[in-house]
Design an enzyme around this catalytic site. Sequence first.
Site, PDB file in Angstrom:
ATOM      1  N   LYS A  60       0.840  -1.205   0.000  1.00 29.68           N
ATOM      2  CA  LYS A  60       0.000   0.000   0.000  1.00 29.68           C
ATOM      3  C   LYS A  60       0.875   1.256   0.000  1.00 29.68           C
ATOM      4  CE  LYS A  60      -0.567  -0.713   4.955  1.00 29.68           C
ATOM      5  NZ  LYS A  60      -0.588   0.342   5.927  1.00 29.68           N
ATOM      6  N   TYR A  79      15.651  29.936   7.709  1.00 26.16           N
ATOM      7  CA  TYR A  79      14.428  30.549   8.237  1.00 26.16           C
ATOM      8  C   TYR A  79      14.451  30.589   9.763  1.00 26.16           C
ATOM      9  CZ  TYR A  79      12.177  30.310   3.656  1.00 26.16           C
ATOM     10  OH  TYR A  79      11.859  30.485   2.337  1.00 26.16           O
TER      11      TYR A  79
HETATM   12  C1  LIG Z   1      -3.766  -4.339   8.352  1.00 25.59           C
HETATM   13  C2  LIG Z   1      -2.310  -4.198   8.084  1.00 25.59           C
HETATM   14  N1  LIG Z   1      -1.589  -5.304   7.836  1.00 25.59           N
HETATM   15  C3  LIG Z   1      -0.257  -5.238   7.577  1.00 25.59           C
HETATM   16  C4  LIG Z   1       0.401  -4.033   7.582  1.00 25.59           C
HETATM   17  C5  LIG Z   1       1.887  -4.001   7.354  1.00 25.59           C
HETATM   18  O1  LIG Z   1       2.516  -3.555   8.528  1.00 25.59           O
HETATM   19  P1  LIG Z   1       4.090  -3.415   8.616  1.00 25.59           P
HETATM   20  O2  LIG Z   1       4.459  -2.365   7.644  1.00 25.59           O
HETATM   21  O3  LIG Z   1       4.314  -2.980  10.014  1.00 25.59           O
HETATM   22  O4  LIG Z   1       4.674  -4.729   8.300  1.00 25.59           O
HETATM   23  C6  LIG Z   1      -0.309  -2.854   7.841  1.00 25.59           C
HETATM   24  C7  LIG Z   1       0.407  -1.568   7.840  1.00 25.59           C
HETATM   25  O5  LIG Z   1       0.038  -0.582   8.372  1.00 25.59           O
HETATM   26  C8  LIG Z   1      -1.702  -2.942   8.095  1.00 25.59           C
HETATM   27  O6  LIG Z   1      -2.420  -1.851   8.341  1.00 25.59           O
END
Ligand SMILES: Cc1ncc(COP(=O)(O)O)c(C=O)c1O
Length: 370
Positions: free
Chosen positions: A40, A260
């Site tokens: 994601k 700044y």
């Molecule tokens: C539901 C869920 N699963 C898996 C992950 C992956 O987590 P990580 O990046 O800590 O491995 C996330 C990340 O936020 C998540 O929201």
Amino acid sequence: MAANTSYAPSRLTIDLNAIQDNYKTICDYVSPSRSGAVVKADGYGLGEVIVSKALYNAGCRAFFTAHIDEAIAVKQAIPDASVSVMNGLLAGEETVYKEYNLVPTLNSLDQVKIWQKFCRENDNLPQANLQFDTGMARLGLMPKELDELCEDLSPLDGINLQFIMSHMACADETSHPLNRKQQQEFTKGIARLPKATAMLAASSAIFLGKDWHFDMVRPGVALYGGRPNEDAPNPMKQVIKLEGKVVQVREVNAPETVGYAASYEAKDRRLIATVAAGYADGYIRSLSNTATAYKNEKAVPLVGRVSMDVLTFDVTHLENTANEVKTGDMLDLIGPNHDINDLAKEAGTIPYEILTSLGKRYARHYIGGE
Ligand SMILES: Cc1ncc(COP(=O)(O)O)c(C=O)c1O
């Protein structure tokens, strides 16, 4: 006119081989359980499709996104992958899942019922995931909804379940009591539900040990070099190198100030190297007066505020040495001596934010991934 990245002064190198190695490290560690990959937020800022293809080449077949658009991009690039959307199914979105053959994650009893109705009216639908909450109070069936469903499983009739999942809240702190509690809640929950592939652990929980692995795990940040646990050495390879180009070197003398708000005042003669990156590139402002960069093995401190497009480093101590900093040189903003975890610590944040904030103005170079 389209941006021509060949003029981009600063450079982001993304080592897809390292992502593949990290994926294999996790697969070996959790075997005989299996691993998917969380891609994601544009593959944690590193390029969702290119990262997913590299992971696919390393054997990954299950991908997880937060949003539908992200999932469509991965599915179109890798048609035979399973691509799950974790944020949940909203009424009216069912047809998109069917059209693109994406896996919805059912995060409430209402969502289960919406999908069941759609399953009754349609053939050839993708599988669905069921997520229940074990201590995060964010997404997933609430405990009372899970009880209701387990007392009468009929809302699941006709739904082809792929994963049953939950998400850990504190797994980066290995001794946090919620870790065991969530593991136990998940174990109880899956025993009451129809059989499907059970998955609880993301990056940090993977390294809590076997009890958290169930059938499958879904790491994100560890694949990209993030340290899974605060209190243990990092077993993951670093994936990115970020080099900032020095566009000027100037002398300042006491009591001149830099940047700044005049937040840094020279106490004596200083050499300041101005580097072409800033908060517009995701080098976040909380790094003002605290960050470190490297010229080869030598650390240089950031002085003054982070600006939108430039950073200022004190390079005085490298003058007349083999590492003297000159206009046109590259400084490692993130590199072998100073990784995403180190920069995150200096910024008072987590490596996730450093990665997902990486801007679009860098010249991006990818290594390997075949
Ligand atoms: C539901 C869920 N699963 C898996 C992950 C992956 O987590 P990580 O990046 O800590 O491995 C996330 C990340 O936020 C998540 O929201």
